[in-house]
Scaffold this motif. Sequence first.
Motif, PDB file in Angstrom:
ATOM      1  N   ARG A   3       2.508   1.107 -58.348  1.00 11.36           N
ATOM      2  CA  ARG A   3       2.360   2.460 -58.880  1.00 11.36           C
ATOM      3  C   ARG A   3       3.226   2.694 -60.112  1.00 11.36           C
ATOM      4  O   ARG A   3       3.006   3.631 -60.879  1.00 11.36           O
ATOM      5  CB  ARG A   3       2.680   3.490 -57.790  1.00 11.36           C
ATOM      6  N   VAL A   4       4.238   1.855 -60.321  1.00  9.18           N
ATOM      7  CA  VAL A   4       5.059   1.943 -61.533  1.00  9.18           C
ATOM      8  C   VAL A   4       4.275   1.313 -62.680  1.00  9.18           C
ATOM      9  O   VAL A   4       4.050   0.110 -62.702  1.00  9.18           O
ATOM     10  CB  VAL A   4       6.415   1.238 -61.351  1.00  9.18           C
ATOM     11  N   ARG A   5       3.840   2.144 -63.607  1.00  6.62           N
ATOM     12  CA  ARG A   5       2.991   1.659 -64.707  1.00  6.62           C
ATOM     13  C   ARG A   5       3.752   1.499 -66.014  1.00  6.62           C
ATOM     14  O   ARG A   5       3.277   0.799 -66.907  1.00  6.62           O
ATOM     15  CB  ARG A   5       1.822   2.627 -64.923  1.00  6.62           C
ATOM     16  N   SER A   6       4.889   2.172 -66.149  1.00  5.82           N
ATOM     17  CA  SER A   6       5.634   2.062 -67.408  1.00  5.82           C
ATOM     18  C   SER A   6       7.110   2.322 -67.151  1.00  5.82           C
ATOM     19  O   SER A   6       7.489   3.032 -66.214  1.00  5.82           O
ATOM     20  CB  SER A   6       5.098   3.049 -68.453  1.00  5.82           C
ATOM     21  N   ILE A   7       7.940   1.717 -68.009  1.00  5.65           N
ATOM     22  CA  ILE A   7       9.398   1.828 -67.914  1.00  5.65           C
ATOM     23  C   ILE A   7       9.950   2.002 -69.315  1.00  5.65           C
ATOM     24  O   ILE A   7       9.536   1.310 -70.247  1.00  5.65           O
ATOM     25  CB  ILE A   7      10.021   0.569 -67.268  1.00  5.65           C
TER      26      ILE A   7
END
Length: 482
Positions: free
Chosen positions: A267-271
């Motif tokens: 679910r983490v798509r960007s950092i």
Amino acid sequence: MTTSAGASMGRHESGNDADVYTGQLMRHGAPKAGFPDRGTEARLAYQLVHDELMLDGVARMNLATFCTTWAEPEVHKLMDESLDKNMIDKDEYPQTAELERRCVRMLADLWHAPDPAGTAGTSTTGSSEAAMLGGLAAKFAWRERRRAEGRPADRPNFVCGPVQVCWEKFARYFDVEIRQVPLSGDTYFLTPDDIERHCDENTVMVVCNFGQTFTGLFEDVKGISDALDRFQERTGHDIRIHVDAANGAFVAPFVNPDLVWDFRLPRVRSINASGHKSGLAPLGAGWAVWRTEEDLPEDLVFRVDYLGGNEATFNLNFSRPGGQVVAQYYGFVRLGREGYRRVHSALYETAQHLAERISAMGPFEVIHGGDPDRGISAVAWRMTGDEPFTPYDLADRLRTRGWLVPAYPLSADRQDEVVQRVLVRHGFSRDMADLLLDDLVRSIEHLRRHPPATSLDQDEAGGFNHGARSAPAPSLGGGGRG
């Protein structure tokens, strides 16, 4: 004889070997109100600016800032050699562009992207720009999906806890509602329990803080991801996570690699991350990385013909310096995983030493004491004892010794709660920590003997204090977020 000697002295005084403080610029003052008609010698102009900058605080004693204040001589050399490199001009400076690509792949690997060689990412002027790019990607992807479903896409929102001011700017500049969850009980950040009450079909993303500006604490990214899984099962709404890891992205992978917060969570798509913070690069280095290329909508990518080449760009800025990227790559090569682990482990040790001593002083409760499971190498505390002074008075007293230790209220719903925070950065040694502790004890003793007559107002306390007790709660800039 007199005329000749006078002429000779005049020539001597106007030459390059004349005393710098006898020049006209030094004798009549610096230009301030209007553009100067004439220039002056380089050494005079340098000395004038140099002397004025002595009035600034000493950067390494600024314990408010998260940003790099110490670097090896080789970094200074590379920055000098890269002074004229324009990051946007990849055709003219192809090797600088290659170093940027290498850094993106290295970060994608560090943060466990499924295919580090094929992911999308870019350098930025700082983490604020990178955060906005992550937010724009989430908005565009949500809008595209809503339109494909034949649903309205005119009321986007995002959910977050207390955040750095760049997210408020993003909400205003790009017309996205910010749903900032109020703090409750003894919590200082967004929790998994907040998700169900604040997300809906118009939520484009949840922003998780991985190294909160107020306290340095990590939010529970995995717990929030699990809560969003349950929310999707109940409602059908698939909401992505953007991790604002400005402060934690270069810490946890080395010191606490088993902590799951990154692309290991689908679910983490960007950092976004600040290379110029715990990444140890000079100011002006930020990074945005997406889990896969598909997570960066093509509508955000511009292709421009510039100085002989066709370039793809998805930054908010255009021309920008390349030296910070060069210095970031140097740091990756210079330190590697083991080197970063040594640096940050030492910082955590110093932070824990500070926390133990501050906690034993009596009037303080330590909120975060440099625990790598809970946050970055910072120490945050609040006053609990009945003292004749405020944290703002203490911050002001410490400033007389050169220490900049911020004091500020929490977000609006907890504005009566004032915290102080020390950021332990590279270059802040155990010896410097002991000097700070000695000055902290002396400051407390002085304020007990000589209680301030009234609380300092915002101007007296200085900008680093973010105002007095009655001032509105600030959106903290992270000591130079960038």
